[in-house]
Design an enzyme around this catalytic site. Structure first.
Site, PDB file in Angstrom:
ATOM      1  N   PHE A 189       0.836  -1.194   0.000  1.00  0.00           N
ATOM      2  CA  PHE A 189       0.000   0.000   0.000  1.00  0.00           C
ATOM      3  C   PHE A 189       0.871   1.244   0.000  1.00  0.00           C
ATOM      4  O   PHE A 189       2.041   1.227   0.371  1.00  0.00           O
ATOM      5  CB  PHE A 189      -0.946   0.010   1.210  1.00  0.00           C
ATOM      6  CG  PHE A 189      -0.269   0.153   2.547  1.00  0.00           C
ATOM      7  CD1 PHE A 189      -0.070   1.405   3.126  1.00  0.00           C
ATOM      8  CD2 PHE A 189       0.176  -0.970   3.227  1.00  0.00           C
ATOM      9  CE1 PHE A 189       0.552   1.531   4.360  1.00  0.00           C
ATOM     10  CE2 PHE A 189       0.797  -0.845   4.473  1.00  0.00           C
ATOM     11  CZ  PHE A 189       0.993   0.413   5.033  1.00  0.00           C
ATOM     12  N   CYS A 190       0.264   2.339  -0.472  1.00  0.00           N
ATOM     13  CA  CYS A 190       0.925   3.646  -0.498  1.00  0.00           C
ATOM     14  C   CYS A 190      -0.170   4.705  -0.440  1.00  0.00           C
ATOM     15  O   CYS A 190      -1.322   4.400  -0.144  1.00  0.00           O
ATOM     16  CB  CYS A 190       1.813   3.795  -1.732  1.00  0.00           C
ATOM     17  SG  CYS A 190       0.944   3.578  -3.302  1.00  0.00           S
ATOM     18  N   THR A 191       0.156   5.941  -0.732  1.00  0.00           N
ATOM     19  CA  THR A 191      -0.806   7.031  -0.576  1.00  0.00           C
ATOM     20  C   THR A 191      -2.012   6.861  -1.494  1.00  0.00           C
ATOM     21  O   THR A 191      -3.160   6.836  -1.044  1.00  0.00           O
ATOM     22  CB  THR A 191      -0.134   8.383  -0.854  1.00  0.00           C
ATOM     23  OG1 THR A 191       1.048   8.488  -0.078  1.00  0.00           O
ATOM     24  CG2 THR A 191      -1.076   9.539  -0.522  1.00  0.00           C
TER      25      THR A 191
END
Length: 263
Positions: A189-191
């Site tokens: 996951f990331c922004t």
């Protein structure tokens, strides 16, 4: 950083990306820059042969107009931006840049425009985290692909992160630790999702069997699920700095040291 209760949230902030072959970069740069300037839109658009990545803010009408222009291009017709509102313009200027990569991994064999890794929706990820395993009973490991300072401002509880300073450091870290994920389901996951497009494919390339990317990243998770299993806020690369699970600037957000524009 929070807006006064009476403030009108009239500024629409959008972020979206797409990995798709683009071969007319200078013309596209000129056209998009001209329309954004005319619409008084500020923010950043990154263009590369592998696709587009954008973070823009303006009035409702201006944002609708630039999205209509983008979607009129058949290659970008399915762009689906994530939105949040603010009382003030969070960007100081407009930048439309041509880059080698829209997110820098330095692994040219990883090409999301040719096909993406499996994705898990925010709702399904929450169900996995509630159950403590995925649908097949495998333990779920959350892997934060963001920079260390971003993770320190907020992330999923008990996630793994490699304490990287920039996204180009992610590949060697994965290659060194690939064996650690054997027998587990890994959700990157990331922004907003763009880093995970490459991260998940890289992990597959390293022989990790069960890899997913969180569809839409943390911001889409906040929008659809809220703060479940998440602690703190989410750093964004504009003057709002950190958003809470309500997608509004967090109380007392503190700007980190200068960092590269990786999302």
């Amino acid at each position: 950083m929070t807006s006064p209760p009476c403030a009108t949230l009239a500024v629409v902030n959008i972020s979206c990306y797409k990995f798709v072959g683009l071969d007319d970069l200078p013309a596209l740069q000129t056209r998009l820059a001209a329309q954004c300037e005319a619409l008084q839109i500020k923010g950043t658009i990154l263009l590369a042969t592998e696709g587009i990545n954008l973070f823009l803010a303006g009035s409702r009408g201006a944002i609708d107009a630039i999205m209509a222009t983008l979607r009129a291009d058949a290659r970008l017709a399915d762009l689906c931006p994530k939105e949040s509102l603010s009382a003030t313009q969070p960007f100081k200027r407009l930048k439309v840049k041509i880059k080698r990569e829209i997110i820098t991994l330095n692994r040219p064999q990883i090409r999301p425009e040719a096909g993406r890794a499996p994705a898990v929706t925010p709702e399904r990820l929450r169900a996995w985290l509630d159950a403590g395993c995925d649908d097949e009973g495998r333990p779920v490991v959350l892997l934060d692909t963001r920079n260390a300072f971003e993770r320190d401002l907020g992330s999923f509880a008990d996630c793994v992160d490699f304490r990287i300073g920039k996204f180009s450091e992610f590949a060697p870290a994965v290659e060194e630790h690939a064996a650690d994920f054997a027998g587990q389901t890994v959700v990157t996951f990331c922004t907003g999702g763009i880093r995970c497009e490459k991260a998940a494919l890289l992990m597959q390339d390293c022989g990790i069997e069960h890899v997913y990317q969180l569809e839409g990243g943390i911001l889409k998770y906040f929008e659809q699920v809220g703060a479940a299993h998440y602690q703190g806020g989410c750093f964004v690369f504009d003057e709002r700095e950190v958003l809470g699970s309500d997608l509004r600037p967090s109380e007392g957000a503190i700007a980190p040291p200068a960092a590269p524009q990786h999302r």
